[in-house]
Design an enzyme around this catalytic site. Structure first.
Site, PDB file in Angstrom:
ATOM      1  N   CYS A  37     -25.876  34.719  65.385  1.00 38.80           N
ATOM      2  CA  CYS A  37     -26.454  35.748  64.512  1.00 38.80           C
ATOM      3  C   CYS A  37     -26.482  35.290  63.060  1.00 38.80           C
ATOM      4  O   CYS A  37     -27.002  35.984  62.200  1.00 38.80           O
ATOM      5  CB  CYS A  37     -25.652  37.043  64.606  1.00 38.80           C
ATOM      6  SG  CYS A  37     -25.498  37.659  66.278  1.00 38.80           S
ATOM      7  N   ASP A  39     -23.820  34.896  61.116  1.00 40.08           N
ATOM      8  CA  ASP A  39     -22.660  35.331  60.325  1.00 40.08           C
ATOM      9  C   ASP A  39     -21.403  35.318  61.184  1.00 40.08           C
ATOM     10  O   ASP A  39     -21.411  35.886  62.284  1.00 40.08           O
ATOM     11  CB  ASP A  39     -22.768  36.806  59.881  1.00 40.08           C
ATOM     12  CG  ASP A  39     -24.062  37.167  59.202  1.00 40.08           C
ATOM     13  OD1 ASP A  39     -24.194  36.845  58.029  1.00 40.08           O
ATOM     14  OD2 ASP A  39     -24.911  37.784  59.869  1.00 40.08           O
ATOM     15  N   CYS A  63     -24.662  34.042  55.057  1.00 40.14           N
ATOM     16  CA  CYS A  63     -25.489  33.964  53.855  1.00 40.14           C
ATOM     17  C   CYS A  63     -24.672  34.353  52.628  1.00 40.14           C
ATOM     18  O   CYS A  63     -23.514  34.769  52.741  1.00 40.14           O
ATOM     19  CB  CYS A  63     -26.693  34.879  53.998  1.00 40.14           C
ATOM     20  SG  CYS A  63     -26.270  36.615  54.088  1.00 40.14           S
ATOM     21  N   CYS A 106     -24.420  42.711  56.321  1.00 40.75           N
ATOM     22  CA  CYS A 106     -23.294  41.910  55.820  1.00 40.75           C
ATOM     23  C   CYS A 106     -22.128  42.814  55.443  1.00 40.75           C
ATOM     24  O   CYS A 106     -20.967  42.482  55.687  1.00 40.75           O
ATOM     25  CB  CYS A 106     -23.712  41.089  54.590  1.00 40.75           C
ATOM     26  SG  CYS A 106     -25.008  39.904  54.928  1.00 40.75           S
TER      27      CYS A 106
END
Lengths: 133, 410
Positions: A37, A39, A63, A106
């Site tokens: 994914c 992350d 990211c 996130c």
């Protein structure tokens, strides 16, 4: 993508990078996300005898927003009780970092990482009931 | 020596497969056609028109010469996207009575893939061929996909993301034997390798100016005359370009494309030789300082202008952010809402992680050795920093196989 100054600050100067011995009973480890994914966050908390998070460390594959979200929560959880830390919401993280809509996940991941670390600590220490549940 | 001087403090430009600056010689050739020679090339009744027409026809010869075609086989378009639309839709519509099946590759440019999707909506059938791990299509797989009702196959000569060169001569020969039209997207091939429509037996070929140091907004479609290939116009109007593409010809853009094509062919050998040295320097420089770097795409059947690398255990978007001192492209589409890794790298069978962490280094005419050295130093430092932050790198160093880990699905 234009990042907010806060994201760039956390990304360029991440706070509390590293880890603790995950076998230490005073340490709770939360690892969330998946490489596929894009992350993976690992958040670790060190809890003292008074039940207060005295230190926190993280490592994140992801990211800039993911790195910033996890860096931020290591600062926020320090000095909090487990129950207080459980109240941190992804919306607060997103607001603080001014995350754009496509990066909200996130902040969700960072909230999940806190909850996973606390759950790990509690399961290691006899499953202390949470007052907020 | 003409040089483009970029202001200090701007990122090092290593995205030449995305676009190129217009060569100063090309700009010089274009300028008179914006001012004094502003006539409409379609004006037949006065000298303004005649001089514009002369310039357009000279550029047509230049572009035709660059691909070993006849000038009468060149149709001006607004760019390669329009050229590919005109070629694929135009031929499919014209020959739909003969068959309704097309073949292309999964790693094509979006201009081809999206055009094929549109034809599917219109009732055509399209086979999207898998490629091998090195990015090249297997000829046996290609042959097996041919059907009696196949009317056209479309192949990207040089892949824009990974720079691999498909076996075009073999494909062209096979398609000609089966009487299937061959559309070639040669946008990334022109000026990088010799392009010859006869050698590869192309029937249609899309070209673009802005990838060869020409202006944006102009391209061309090659349409074979012998044996004659027919296409249905997609844009109707004054019947320009022998009815295949109406619209007033942008003389200055066309002059720019002609000049750029001629220059690209002239400089091809010297550019490629120098660029290959820079590419090798970049590759050796990075791989000698950074572990766990993977090359995407075949290194032998590849233009030297492209190096596509995956950096394991770091995430692509954070890597791009870390490399803000250099202008490169990432194989990860994280910056869009889709969070999808590159479909080209996925087609090569790369894991999502490696597809996410890929960087395309595009080297071009104005790249210097100093820029390559600065890039190597930056990449080594930033990948190192991100790996310090990466739990996956730590697990890798501890010898944990990441595929054996049960990841909490998110």
């Amino acid at each position: 993508m234009a990042y907010s100054e806060k994201v760039i600050d956390h990304y360029e100067n991440p706070r509390n990078v590293g880890g603790f011995d995950k076998n230490d009973t005073s340490v709770g480890t939360g690892m969330v996300g998946a490489p596929a994914c894009g992350d993976v966050m690992r958040l670790q908390i060190k809890v003292n005898e008074q039940g207060i998070i005295e230190d926190a460390k993280f490592k994140t594959y992801g990211c800039g927003s993911a790195i910033a979200s996890s860096s931020l929560v290591t600062e926020w959880v320090k000095g909090k009780t487990l129950d207080e830390a459980m109240t941190i919401k992804n919306s607060q993280i997103a607001e603080e970092l001014e995350l754009p809509p496509v990066k909200i996940h996130c902040s969700v991941l960072a909230e999940d990482a806190i909850k996973a670390a606390i759950a790990d600590y509690r399961s290691k220490n006899g499953g202390v009931a949470s007052e907020t549940h | 020596m003409n040089r483009i001087v970029l202001p200090e403090q701007r990122p090092i430009y290593l995205d030449y497969q995305s676009t190129t600056p217009v060569d100063p010689l090309v700009v010089e050739a274009m300028l008179p056609y914006l001012t004094e020679n502003f006539g409409n090339p379609a004006s037949r009744s006065h000298s303004y028109g005649w001089s514009a027409e002369k310039a357009v026809e000279r550029a047509r010869e230049q572009v035709a010469a660059a691909i070993h075609a006849d000038p009468r086989e060149i149709v001006w378009t607004s760019g390669a996207t329009e050229a590919s639309n005109l070629a694929i839709k135009g031929a499919a519509h014209f020959y739909s009575g003969k068959g309704r099946h097309l073949i292309t590759l999964r790693t094509e440019h979006k201009a081809t893939l999206d055009t094929c999707r549109q034809l599917e909506r219109e009732g055509f059938e399209v086979t999207y061929l898998e490629v091998q791990e090195n990015g090249l299509v297997d000829l046996d797989v290609f042959r097996a996909a041919l059907r009696p009702d196949t009317i056209l196959a479309s192949v990207l000569y040089v892949n824009n993301e990974i720079g691999v060169i498909q076996p075009m001569e073999e494909i062209g020969k096979m398609l000609r034997e089966h009487k299937v039209l061959f559309h070639v997207d040669a946008v990334q091939a022109l000026g990088k390798i010799p392009v010859d429509v006869e050698a590869i037996q192309a029937d249609l070929m899309s070209l673009s100016a802005h990838k060869i140091y020409g202006p944006k907004g102009i391209g061309a479609l090659y349409v074979r005359r012998k044996p004659r290939v027919r296409i249905e116009a997609q844009i109707h109007g004054g019947g320009h370009e022998r009815g295949m593409r109406s619209g007033t010809l942008p003389t200055h853009q066309i002059v720019g494309m002609g000049a750029a094509a001629e220059l690209a062919v002239q400089l091809m050998d010297s550019d490629s030789k120098r660029i290959r040295q820079l590419r090798d320097r970049l590759l050796v420089g990075i791989t000698s300082q950074v572990e766990e770097v993977y090359i995407n795409g075949d290194m032998e059947h590849r233009v030297p202008h492209n190096l596509n690398l995956s950096f394991a255990y770091v995430e692509g978007e954070s890597l791009i952010m870390a490399l803000k001192g250099i202008a490169v492209s990432s194989g990860s589409a994280c910056t869009s809402a889709s969070l999808e890794p590159s479909y080209v790298l996925r087609a090569l069978g790369k894991s999502d992680e490696l597809a996410h962490s890929s960087i395309r280094f595009g080297i071009g005419r104005y790249t210097t050795e100093e820029e390559i050295d600065a890039t190597i130093a930056l990449v080594a430092a930033k990948v190192g920093k991100l790996r310090e932050l990466s739990p996956l790198w730590e697990m890798h160093l501890e010898g944990i196989d990441l595929n054996s880990v049960q990841w909490a699905a998110h």
